[in-house]
Design an enzyme around this catalytic site. Structure first.
Site, PDB file in Angstrom:
ATOM      1  CD  GLU A 118      19.804  37.591  14.763  1.00 45.59           C
ATOM      2  OE1 GLU A 118      18.804  38.235  14.531  1.00 45.59           O
ATOM      3  OE2 GLU A 118      19.902  36.218  15.126  1.00 45.59           O
ATOM      4  CG  HIS A 166      19.216  35.201  10.742  1.00 47.01           C
ATOM      5  ND1 HIS A 166      18.464  34.259  10.881  1.00 47.01           N
ATOM      6  CD2 HIS A 166      20.153  34.815  10.121  1.00 47.01           C
ATOM      7  CE1 HIS A 166      19.088  33.088  10.530  1.00 47.01           C
ATOM      8  NE2 HIS A 166      20.024  33.561   9.884  1.00 47.01           N
ATOM      9  CD  GLU A 200      14.711  35.363  11.998  1.00 55.11           C
ATOM     10  OE1 GLU A 200      15.637  35.726  11.854  1.00 55.11           O
ATOM     11  OE2 GLU A 200      14.072  34.985  13.000  1.00 55.11           O
ATOM     12  CG  HIS A 242      15.019  31.402  10.262  1.00 52.57           C
ATOM     13  ND1 HIS A 242      15.645  30.265  11.236  1.00 52.57           N
ATOM     14  CD2 HIS A 242      15.028  32.466  10.889  1.00 52.57           C
ATOM     15  CE1 HIS A 242      16.081  30.965  12.328  1.00 52.57           C
ATOM     16  NE2 HIS A 242      15.887  32.276  11.835  1.00 52.57           N
TER      17      HIS A 242
END
Length: 281
Positions: free
Chosen positions: A245, A163, A102, A65
């Site tokens: 993740e 992430h 995040e 992101h």
């Protein structure tokens, strides 16, 4: 009267000590609206007899992101090719209950991982050049191609996308916490060339996170590894690739680790060790 030889020896000793002093940390990086890859290099091997273990290797780190994505809704919602199908350019990412984003977590872990890899001799490319509330993207198709053979800049040896998850507490019927590593599944014409080495990379990262004391996911994947064909960052890569993740930001325990500098360094050490193991094993 001072003996000349003693003076020379003392001066030489002081000079050598000064030459061994540690240098400062990473220099700051600018930001802009839009993104590009950034790269860094080390000064070379630390020993005249033993080359750095990752000398000559190129690592692509993709911090998930961008902090400003939410301010550019129309841009990140634009549809792009995600590997033979259309998907949104990017998303805003998630955050802990205390509001720690995040995007910032991924950036900070990536920056520390870069530092560790550079000490091992690697050249590191980042898919965004800052963690900025004034910037957005880049889109998933660009993130997945930076470092590919034939693309501008150096060709990467490996890509790791960093992430954190955002699964609501209790939504799975039990506590949702822990990491999982996502590797590309078979998507004909897209992942055929990277699927097998990416599986080895996923195992290396899973094992490194295990060794660092992190718990495997209770809600996603099988033994800490998930397989997906719907992620553009993975589908576009022509070098071994995984998406990590690293935990669930909506879980209080995972969030506390992610919010702490010590916790982020633990994550970074695990990622760096996995990349070294994959590239030198």
């Amino acid at each position: 009267m001072v003996h000349t030889g003693l003076v020379l020896a003392t001066v030489l000793s002081l000079a050598l000590a000064a030459g061994c002093a540690d240098e400062g940390g990473d220099a700051g990086r600018g930001s802009r609206d839009g993104c590009c890859a950034t790269s860094s290099t080390t000064g070379g091997p630390t020993s005249s007899t033993a080359p750095a273990p990752l000398a000559g290797r190129v690592v692509v780190l993709d911090p998930g992101h961008q902090l400003g994505n939410a301010r550019f809704a129309s841009r990140i919602s634009r549809r792009v090719d995600a590997g033979g199908f259309a998907k949104a350019c990017n998303t805003t990412g998630t955050a802990t209950g205390e509001g720690y984003p995040e995007a910032t977590f991924a950036w900070q872990v990536a920056a520390e991982t870069r530092r560790l890899l550079e000490r091992l001799g690697a050249r590191v490319l980042l898919t965004r050049d800052a963690d900025s509330a004034r910037a957005w993207g880049p889109c998933i198709d660009e993130r997945g191609t930076i470092g590919n053979p034939g693309e501008p800049g150096p060709t990467g040896d490996v890509r790791v996308s960093i992430h954190a998850d955002g699964v609501a507490t209790g939504s799975t019927g039990r506590r949702a916490h822990g990491f999982h590593v996502i590797r590309p599944g078979l998507r004909a014409g897209w992942t055929d060339d990277v699927r097998a080495p990416s599986e080895r990379l996923a195992v290396a990262l899973r094992d490194a996170l295990d060794a660092a004391g992190f718990a495997r996911s209770t809600y996603a994947g099988d033994e800490g590894i998930d397989v997906r064909t719907d992620l553009g960052t993975l589908n576009h890569s022509d070098i071994p690739v995984v998406m990590a993740e690293l935990g669930n930001m909506r879980d209080g325990g995972d969030a506390a680790v992610m919010e702490s500098p010590a916790g982020r360094k633990r994550y970074a050490r695990a990622v760096a060790r996995a990349i070294r193991a994959f590239l030198t094993g």
